[in-house]
Design a protein around this motif. Structure first.
Motif, PDB file in Angstrom:
ATOM      1  N   ARG A 338      37.624  53.020  48.009  1.00 24.46           N
ATOM      2  CA  ARG A 338      38.070  52.357  46.773  1.00 24.46           C
ATOM      3  C   ARG A 338      37.666  50.885  46.793  1.00 24.46           C
ATOM      4  N   ARG A 339      36.352  50.657  47.034  1.00 29.91           N
ATOM      5  CA  ARG A 339      35.841  49.285  47.134  1.00 29.91           C
ATOM      6  C   ARG A 339      36.089  48.449  45.875  1.00 29.91           C
ATOM      7  N   PRO A 340      36.045  49.011  44.666  1.00 32.06           N
ATOM      8  CA  PRO A 340      36.333  48.172  43.496  1.00 32.06           C
ATOM      9  C   PRO A 340      37.740  47.590  43.494  1.00 32.06           C
ATOM     10  N   ASP A 341      38.649  48.186  44.286  1.00 28.21           N
ATOM     11  CA  ASP A 341      40.015  47.663  44.344  1.00 28.21           C
ATOM     12  C   ASP A 341      40.121  46.419  45.214  1.00 28.21           C
ATOM     13  N   ILE A 342      39.124  46.172  46.071  1.00 29.46           N
ATOM     14  CA  ILE A 342      39.255  45.112  47.075  1.00 29.46           C
ATOM     15  C   ILE A 342      39.453  43.726  46.451  1.00 29.46           C
ATOM     16  N   PRO A 343      38.699  43.311  45.419  1.00 31.50           N
ATOM     17  CA  PRO A 343      38.937  41.969  44.862  1.00 31.50           C
ATOM     18  C   PRO A 343      40.354  41.764  44.337  1.00 31.50           C
ATOM     19  N   VAL A 344      40.873  42.719  43.554  1.00 35.51           N
ATOM     20  CA  VAL A 344      42.212  42.545  42.990  1.00 35.51           C
ATOM     21  C   VAL A 344      43.271  42.667  44.074  1.00 35.51           C
ATOM     22  N   LEU A 345      43.043  43.542  45.048  1.00 33.22           N
ATOM     23  CA  LEU A 345      43.990  43.691  46.152  1.00 33.22           C
ATOM     24  C   LEU A 345      43.999  42.444  47.024  1.00 33.22           C
ATOM     25  N   ALA A 346      42.814  41.914  47.316  1.00 33.78           N
ATOM     26  CA  ALA A 346      42.715  40.705  48.129  1.00 33.78           C
ATOM     27  C   ALA A 346      43.390  39.515  47.455  1.00 33.78           C
ATOM     28  N   GLY A 358      53.326  28.459  52.028  1.00 28.45           N
ATOM     29  CA  GLY A 358      53.342  27.166  51.359  1.00 28.45           C
ATOM     30  C   GLY A 358      52.009  26.461  51.358  1.00 28.45           C
ATOM     31  N   LYS A 359      50.920  27.211  51.346  1.00 25.51           N
ATOM     32  CA  LYS A 359      49.582  26.628  51.326  1.00 25.51           C
ATOM     33  C   LYS A 359      48.879  27.121  50.068  1.00 25.51           C
ATOM     34  N   ARG A 360      48.624  26.222  49.150  1.00 22.48           N
ATOM     35  CA  ARG A 360      48.089  26.583  47.846  1.00 22.48           C
ATOM     36  C   ARG A 360      46.581  26.846  47.930  1.00 22.48           C
ATOM     37  N   VAL A 361      46.178  28.056  47.616  1.00 20.01           N
ATOM     38  CA  VAL A 361      44.772  28.448  47.581  1.00 20.01           C
ATOM     39  C   VAL A 361      44.556  29.288  46.331  1.00 20.01           C
ATOM     40  N   LYS A 362      43.461  29.029  45.616  1.00 24.91           N
ATOM     41  CA  LYS A 362      43.237  29.699  44.336  1.00 24.91           C
ATOM     42  C   LYS A 362      42.707  31.110  44.486  1.00 24.91           C
ATOM     43  N   GLY A 363      41.680  31.294  45.316  1.00 27.28           N
ATOM     44  CA  GLY A 363      41.056  32.614  45.396  1.00 27.28           C
ATOM     45  C   GLY A 363      39.881  32.623  46.348  1.00 27.28           C
ATOM     46  N   PHE A 364      38.910  33.483  46.057  1.00 30.32           N
ATOM     47  CA  PHE A 364      37.756  33.691  46.936  1.00 30.32           C
ATOM     48  C   PHE A 364      36.457  33.350  46.197  1.00 30.32           C
ATOM     49  N   THR A 365      35.449  32.984  46.965  1.00 35.41           N
ATOM     50  CA  THR A 365      34.127  32.826  46.374  1.00 35.41           C
ATOM     51  C   THR A 365      33.510  34.205  46.159  1.00 35.41           C
ATOM     52  N   GLU A 366      32.464  34.267  45.340  1.00 32.80           N
ATOM     53  CA  GLU A 366      31.791  35.536  45.086  1.00 32.80           C
ATOM     54  C   GLU A 366      31.190  36.100  46.368  1.00 32.80           C
ATOM     55  N   GLU A 367      30.636  35.211  47.202  1.00 32.71           N
ATOM     56  CA  GLU A 367      30.040  35.675  48.456  1.00 32.71           C
ATOM     57  C   GLU A 367      31.087  36.305  49.371  1.00 32.71           C
ATOM     58  N   MET A 372      33.466  41.202  51.717  1.00 34.81           N
ATOM     59  CA  MET A 372      34.659  42.022  51.919  1.00 34.81           C
ATOM     60  C   MET A 372      34.465  43.425  51.340  1.00 34.81           C
ATOM     61  N   GLN A 373      33.759  43.519  50.232  1.00 31.47           N
ATOM     62  CA  GLN A 373      33.502  44.833  49.645  1.00 31.47           C
ATOM     63  C   GLN A 373      32.468  45.617  50.441  1.00 31.47           C
ATOM     64  N   ALA A 374      31.597  44.923  51.159  1.00 30.76           N
ATOM     65  CA  ALA A 374      30.573  45.612  51.952  1.00 30.76           C
ATOM     66  C   ALA A 374      31.126  46.173  53.252  1.00 30.76           C
ATOM     67  N   ARG A 459      27.257  33.069  55.849  1.00 27.91           N
ATOM     68  CA  ARG A 459      28.284  32.241  56.480  1.00 27.91           C
ATOM     69  C   ARG A 459      28.214  30.808  55.994  1.00 27.91           C
ATOM     70  N   CYS A 460      27.010  30.319  55.700  1.00 28.86           N
ATOM     71  CA  CYS A 460      26.831  28.939  55.209  1.00 28.86           C
ATOM     72  C   CYS A 460      26.892  28.856  53.695  1.00 28.86           C
ATOM     73  N   ARG A 461      27.334  29.948  53.071  1.00 29.15           N
ATOM     74  CA  ARG A 461      27.451  29.995  51.610  1.00 29.15           C
ATOM     75  C   ARG A 461      26.129  29.654  50.926  1.00 29.15           C
ATOM     76  N   TRP A 462      25.045  30.139  51.521  1.00 29.05           N
ATOM     77  CA  TRP A 462      23.692  29.987  50.987  1.00 29.05           C
ATOM     78  C   TRP A 462      23.245  28.530  50.873  1.00 29.05           C
ATOM     79  N   ASN A 463      23.849  27.692  51.715  1.00 29.80           N
ATOM     80  CA  ASN A 463      23.382  26.311  51.826  1.00 29.80           C
ATOM     81  C   ASN A 463      22.222  26.317  52.826  1.00 29.80           C
ATOM     82  N   LYS A 464      20.994  26.235  52.312  1.00 23.90           N
ATOM     83  CA  LYS A 464      19.811  26.416  53.151  1.00 23.90           C
ATOM     84  C   LYS A 464      19.659  25.298  54.178  1.00 23.90           C
TER      85      LYS A 464
END
Length: 497
Positions: A338-346, A358-367, A372-374, A459-464
């Motif tokens: 059920r890989r399509p569930d991973i983004p909403v579940l995460a 108590g640590k405010r974090v908005k979400g995840f990057t696309e990468e 995580m889905q892979a 890992r470097c978020r495509w920062n070449k």
């Protein structure tokens, strides 16, 4: 400042009223009346606790006046002061006026004062008793309301809609079937890998059933030895075995009218299977060390990660017990199914963890989400929760990026990227190199190099620049290798997993 108790003295003789008032005045607020009309006016305007009344008065008797007081002001303690103490008169006065005490004439000041003290104390006790009764009723109503609200919140928290999934998820079909069986009082066997949410599904079944207002207990049968498991479920008598210092009520008894969830039922021994089968057949429990059985009404939900039907065929699980447990079998899909569930579940897990720590974090990057889905998540939701917890702890920004993921998760994404590019190359849809598993050493090295490049970029978020520095390459050299192997950000993460 507390107000002193108020006493009303009623007598048609002014001298008698004055003497009684003088005796009581040191400890009480004393009001006086020479006739019934004056007494009524005082009673209507003052908070009188005790009334002393002479029996012989013109136009009305003390008993007649106190009978009226009993009807209009029933809390007031009523005392008759009289020189006539015929038994028949006393009985009639008690019946008609509810007289608290008779004080015969001639009275002694100490006798009068003691009667006033006792009557005032009794009046206060009555008021305290009424107040406590009212508080207890209000407390009971409040507790009942709180319990009802708590039960409503629990039902809301453990409903099928709270099993997080994306539209079209493979989990939706399971939830639909579970909702259908929930209202039927039949045993259900939930099958699924560890960490897929078997207990959550069992709780949703319970709180959607007719037993939802009764207890729900969960027991992990695989984590408890047979002797302790028998005591846990059936209870035991004091002294029935070493360490049994007190009598214990078993969970099956406590869950009477409700539901019990037996997790990892496939791990119990053959000996305990017999005891469990006896309970399911007869609906009775017998605590360890007891000669008496007790009938209980409990719905049994069970779960296992094993192929229980296969275990029956191999002789490891009783066939009759299997059919007692599985009037309906529900199979929970693994997270990799059920890989399509991973983004909403995460995101849901992250929101809960962020609030908890108590640590405010908005979400995840696309990468990060793509990685995580892979990944296959062999530990399912529990492993996903642990990974997100780790990322949250290490995060220095308000978005969790792929460089925070564990190396094995990133490697899985890189391997999946290479597999996608290989398949695309075979179909003529990409310029990426297709490297077979076997072949010359040069081809194998190139394939490994391409995987390392992809993993580092993720890992470097495509920062070449960062990736080139980490790999010890110039930016021009890194670009040449990416072109050679056909590696690009769009090519690596364009597929929806």
């Amino acid at each position: 400042m507390n107000r002193r108790p108020a006493i009303l003295v009623v007598d048609d003789e002014p001298r008698s009223v004055e003497v009684i008032a003088r005796v009581l005045d040191e400890e009480f607020d004393v009001f006086t009346a020479l006739n019934a009309d004056e007494a009524r006016r005082i009673l209507e305007n003052e908070w009188i606790q005790v009334i002393f009344c002479d029996q012989r008065m013109p136009h009305t008797s003390g008993v007649a006046l106190l009978t009226e007081v009993r009807e209009r002001w029933p809390d007031i303690l009523r005392i008759i002061v009289t020189g006539y103490t015929e038994p028949q008169d006393m009985i009639g006065a008690i019946n008609e006026a509810g007289i608290y005490q008779f004080i015969p004439k001639p009275w002694h000041p100490d006798q009068l004062l003691l009667a006033a003290r006792n009557a005032a104390h009794l009046f206060q006790l009555q008021r305290d008793h009424e107040r406590l009764n009212l508080e207890m009723k209000l407390t009971a109503v409040t507790a009942e309301a709180r319990l009802g609200a708590q039960q409503a919140r629990v039902k809301q928290n453990f409903h099928f809609d709270t099993l997080i999934r994306a539209p079209g998820s493979a989990l939706s079909a399971v939830c639909l079937r579970a909702a259908q069986v929930a209202t039927f009082d039949v045993p259900v066997l939930v099958h699924g890998e560890t960490g897929t949410g078997k207990e959550l599904l069992a709780r949703a079944i319970h709180y959607s059933s007719l037993r939802s207002d009764r207890p729900f207990f969960a027991v992990n049968c695989g984590a408890i030895p047979d002797e302790l498991l028998e005591s846990e479920l059936f209870g035991h008598k004091k002294g029935s075995f070493t360490g049994a210092h007190v009598t214990r009520i078993g969970l099956l008894d406590q869950a009477d009218g409700g539901t019990i969830f037996l997790d990892e039922i496939g791990d119990v021994s053959p000996a305990f299977q017999v005891k469990l089968l006896r309970f399911l057949q007869e609906g009775e429990i017998r605590p360890v060390g007891s000669n008496e059985s007790k009938r209980v009404n409990v719905r049994v939900l069970a779960a296992t990660h094993r192929d229980l039907y296969g275990e029956v065929g191999r002789g490891r699980f009783r066939e009759d017990l299997y059919y007692r447990l599985c009037a309906m079998v529900l199979t929970l899909p693994a997270l990799r199914e059920r890989r399509p569930d991973i983004p909403v579940l995460a995101q849901s897990i992250l929101d809960a963890l962020s609030a908890h720590h108590g640590k405010r974090v908005k979400g995840f990057t696309e990468e990060a989400l793509a990685c995580m889905q892979a990944y296959d998540w062999p530990g399912n939701v529990r492993e996903l929760q642990n990974e997100i917890t780790r990322m949250l702890v290490l995060a220095e920004r308000d978005t969790l990026s792929a460089d925070l993921l564990s190396p094995h998760v990133v490697r899985a994404a890189a391997a999946e990227t290479r597999a996608v590019e290989t398949r695309a190359s075979e179909a003529g849809a990409s310029q990426a190199i297709s490297l077979p598993d076997g072949g010359p050493l040069k081809e194998r090295v190139e394939r490994m190099e391409a995987t390392i490049l992809t993993e580092t970029l993720v890992r470097c978020r495509w920062n070449k620049s960062r990736a080139a520095e980490e790999l010890g390459l110039s930016r021009v050299g890194l670009r040449a290798k990416l072109d050679r192997y056909g590696i690009s950000r769009g090519g690596a993460f364009s597929k929806s997993h």
